[in-house]
Design a protein around this motif. Structure first.
Motif, mmCIF file in Angstrom:
data_model
loop_
_atom_site.group_PDB
_atom_site.id
_atom_site.type_symbol
_atom_site.label_atom_id
_atom_site.label_comp_id
_atom_site.label_asym_id
_atom_site.label_seq_id
_atom_site.Cartn_x
_atom_site.Cartn_y
_atom_site.Cartn_z
ATOM 1 N N HIS B 53 1.814 -1.915 -7.609
ATOM 2 C CA HIS B 53 1.119 -1.483 -8.818
ATOM 3 C C HIS B 53 0.383 -0.181 -8.520
ATOM 4 N N PHE B 56 -3.368 -1.229 -9.064
ATOM 5 C CA PHE B 56 -3.944 -2.468 -8.543
ATOM 6 C C PHE B 56 -3.454 -2.815 -7.143
ATOM 7 N N GLY B 57 -2.655 -1.939 -6.537
ATOM 8 C CA GLY B 57 -2.224 -2.170 -5.172
ATOM 9 C C GLY B 57 -0.921 -2.944 -5.081
ATOM 10 N N ALA B 58 -0.483 -3.151 -3.854
ATOM 11 C CA ALA B 58 0.771 -3.862 -3.595
ATOM 12 C C ALA B 58 0.531 -5.361 -3.646
ATOM 13 N N LYS B 59 1.492 -6.063 -4.206
ATOM 14 C CA LYS B 59 1.398 -7.519 -4.304
ATOM 15 C C LYS B 59 2.749 -8.128 -3.931
ATOM 16 N N GLU B 72 3.011 -15.229 -7.784
ATOM 17 C CA GLU B 72 2.346 -14.365 -6.809
ATOM 18 C C GLU B 72 1.916 -15.183 -5.607
ATOM 19 N N PRO B 76 0.055 -9.292 2.240
ATOM 20 C CA PRO B 76 -0.335 -8.905 3.604
ATOM 21 C C PRO B 76 -1.604 -8.045 3.540
ATOM 22 N N THR B 77 -2.593 -8.446 4.286
ATOM 23 C CA THR B 77 -3.892 -7.773 4.218
ATOM 24 C C THR B 77 -4.317 -7.319 5.600
ATOM 25 N N TYR B 78 -4.704 -6.070 5.703
ATOM 26 C CA TYR B 78 -5.170 -5.562 6.990
ATOM 27 C C TYR B 78 -6.559 -6.114 7.281
ATOM 28 N N TRP B 99 -7.050 1.271 7.230
ATOM 29 C CA TRP B 99 -6.754 -0.124 7.560
ATOM 30 C C TRP B 99 -6.615 -0.863 6.232
ATOM 31 N N SER B 100 -5.628 -0.498 5.476
ATOM 32 C CA SER B 100 -5.483 -1.057 4.140
ATOM 33 C C SER B 100 -4.032 -0.888 3.697
ATOM 34 N N LEU B 101 -3.507 -1.919 3.057
ATOM 35 C CA LEU B 101 -2.106 -1.897 2.640
ATOM 36 C C LEU B 101 -1.875 -0.840 1.572
ATOM 37 N N GLU B 102 -0.896 0.009 1.817
ATOM 38 C CA GLU B 102 -0.531 1.021 0.830
ATOM 39 C C GLU B 102 0.782 0.668 0.135
#
Lengths: 89, 372
Positions: B53, B56-59, B72, B76-78, B99-102
């Motif tokens: 998204h 709203f980020g990757a899901k 859902e 994966p979370t750093y 340190w965050s999922l892109e």
């Protein structure tokens, strides 16, 4: 109490009804919201706890300055809006 | 041959089935949303879909009914960066590697003997593994803490990313990972330790002193022959490379034509000497050579290549094929590939001829057959 409202666009993915919580800064307010709506956290904040790049948080109509640590103060009775940024045209 | 494929696109995930009347889009999911990767897990029939998204980020989502509905699951979370760990800055750009999922860029099943194990490659360079069908994820800290990570960098993206994960069918603890731009890495202990295995690759986009440094190589895509796992193929930024020693070293394959640049590669599931590529004009151009969409196929381990054109547009075509957008089914006869222009082609004779399934899909990120 702080009144918190979310963009309509987030509702398609995770239900985020308006709510009233306690807190004196943005971090405390958001943590209070996520306490009862854990799924919403990852939609608003990134893994490091910062506001996502294409999200905005407003306190009484003013965009917050500290997007990383969320230290902007929130006065009692304020309205907090969690919006998506108008990114991408 | 496989009569079903999933096509992940910039605007949704499509399940496309073949029947007597030909290929047809039978289901669409996540319409309007970017699906960055899809994994049909042949071990239990699950379908995993990674959604990116913009706001709203990757899901991550999982289907247990063949893609009809998705739920859902955990993202994966750093982990939080420890205070005593200095942040890494991009070696060539003024930015910090978060340190965050892109982006979720790779999804692969674990071995046949470990149902529920899923590997996940991401930007900004973290490798994740789930042992419970994606209900939870663990960052592979050994690779994330690898000291040379500070020299990895992004190619097309700002951040480095893991796009290829090959689990050796003989030994599921043997995993090969391709990183743009961080080289080829291998673990023989399930991810506890890693060794850079880019010997033989070269990087003409770097100064001469760094041309052969392993951990700055840009493999665009690496695949492993399931029946002959010592044989791997890589489409690299600077050419095609193959390995015949399980990925320990790489051999330049200069015979590829009409160009050495490209993203996608597929290898025959049984005969490791047969592989397919979709070449393009290199570097900043990234369009088909002479406006002609072609597939390059070798049947002799890369000594010679056929340029396959039958059924593909040969005039004024500017389709680019991303690294995950070419797939071959378990028979080795049926292939499909999709383009940034939303065209999707299929061949049932190893690429000798192609039919157009659609010319109107959104930009295609990934194509995957459902075998079995």
């Amino acid at each position: 109490m702080i009144n918190v409202a979310f963009t309509d666009n987030i509702q398609r993915h995770v239900e985020c009804p308006p709510c009233a919580v306690n807190g004196s800064n943005v971090r405390e307010v958001l943590e209070a919201v996520f306490e009862s709506n854990g799924k919403a956290r990852g939609y608003v904040l990134d893994d490091a706890g910062a506001v996502r790049k294409h999200m905005n948080v407003f306190v009484n109509g003013t965009q917050i300055k500290d997007r990383a640590n969320l230290t902007d103060p929130v006065p009692d009775g304020a309205s907090v809006y969690i919006m998506q940024a108008l990114s991408g045209g | 041959m496989s009569d079903r494929m999933f096509v992940a696109t910039r605007k949704g995930l499509f399940r496309i089935d073949r029947s007597g009347s030909g290929w047809k889009i039978e289901q669409a999911a996540f319409l309007g949303d970017s699906v960055t990767m899809v994994l049909p897990d042949l071990r239990d029939g699950s379908v995993y879909a990674a959604v990116g998204h913009g706001h709203f980020g990757a899901k991550m989502h999982r289907s247990t009914d063949g893609g009809a509905t998705f739920e859902e699951i955990a993202t994966p979370t750093y982990p939080e960066r420890p205070d005593d760990v200095e942040p890494i800055r991009h070696p060539y750009k003024d930015m910090e590697i978060p340190w965050s999922l892109e982006l979720i860029w790779a999804l692969e099943s674990g071995g046949a003997d470990e149902t529920g194990v899923i590997w996940c490659g991401t930007l900004p360079g973290g490798l994740f593994r789930s042992t419970d069908h994606g209900a939870s994820w663990q960052l592979n800290e050994a690779l994330w803490n690898e000291p040379t990570r500070k020299e990895w960098f992004g190619g097309g993206y700002d951040y480095p990313g893991i796009h290829s994960i090959c689990v050796d069918p003989r030994d599921t603890n043997h995993v090969t990972v391709g990183i743009s731009c961080g080289g080829s890495w291998q673990s023989h202990d399930g991810g506890d330790t890693w060794v850079c295995r880019s010997d033989g690759m070269y990087a003409d986009y770097m100064p001469p002193e760094m041309r052969e440094v392993g951990h700055i190589q840009d493999p665009h895509r690496t695949v492993q022959c399931p029946s002959e796992p010592d044989h791997l193929w890589t489409q690299h930024h600077n050419g095609v490379f193959k390995s015949v020693d399980g990925g320990k070293s790489w051999i330049d394959v200069p015979a590829i034509k009409p160009s050495t640049f490209g993203f996608a590669v597929a290898v025959h599931p049984v005969d490791p000497n047969i592989a397919w590529f979709v070449p393009a004009v290199k570097d900043e151009h990234r369009i088909p050579v002479d406006g002609k969409v072609v597939v390059a196929r070798t049947k002799d381990g890369g000594k010679t290549f056929d340029v396959l054109t039958d059924g593909l547009p040969q005039e004024d075509a500017y389709d680019l094929v991303f690294r995950h957008a070419l797939d071959v089914d378990e028979t080795g006869s049926r292939l499909a590939f999709g383009s940034t222009t939303g065209s999707l082609w299929c061949s049932s004779n190893q690429g000798d001829s192609w039919e157009t399934i659609s010319a109107n899909l959104p930009p295609i990120h990934a194509v995957r057959f459902v075998d079995g």
